[in-house]
Scaffold this motif. Structure first.
Motif: not given
Length: 138
Positions: A48, A51, A58, A63, A93, A96-98, A102-103
């Motif tokens: 965390y 990041l 973002l 990622i 992730l 962490k609100e990703i 995006k992954i």
């Protein structure tokens, strides 16, 4: 003068190796115990903080998660374990609100080890998920 040449000769392989590394990726590894896909609290907090060190994460990075295992337990078990490890990191992730889009994930299992599985330390280093940030190019 001879000492300088000797030092340069010894450092040359390191410089060449550094040049071979892709310069556009940023990498952080999460390590696991044998047969485990649990992430300890220390590594979660470290991820965390790492990041958080990237402003506009973002907007600037994609990622990619790449998971690895050692060969203990056989192919089928390690394919499952590799998937579980990457899902554990992905869960962090997402917390962490990703956004999930995006992954991306690649589970190698016991294939394509980066470190030698002939040594205990090599096997320990292969029990990991690499979190790789790739810059988004416009």
């Amino acid at each position: 003068m001879v000492r300088l040449y000797i030092i340069l000769f010894l450092l040359l392989p390191i410089a060449i190796q550094a040049q071979e590394q892709p310069s556009d990726e940023i990498r952080k590894s999460i390590y696991f115990g044998g047969g485990s896909y649990d992430i300890d609290e220390f590594q979660a907090l470290e991820l965390y903080h790492w990041l958080d060190s990237f402003p506009n994460l973002l907007e600037k990075y994609q990622i990619h998660l790449i998971s690895h295992t050692d060969p203990i337990g056989g192919k089928q078990f390690n394919e499952w374990l590799s998937k579980m490890r990457s899902e554990s990191v992905q869960h962090l992730l997402l917390e962490k609100e990703i956004p999930e889009h995006k992954i991306t994930i690649k589970d190698w299992g016991l294939e394509n080890p980066v470190y030698s599985n002939q040594t205990f330390s090599g096997m320990q280093m292969n029990r990991r998920v690499d979190v790789i940030l790739y810059p988004i190019v416009f």
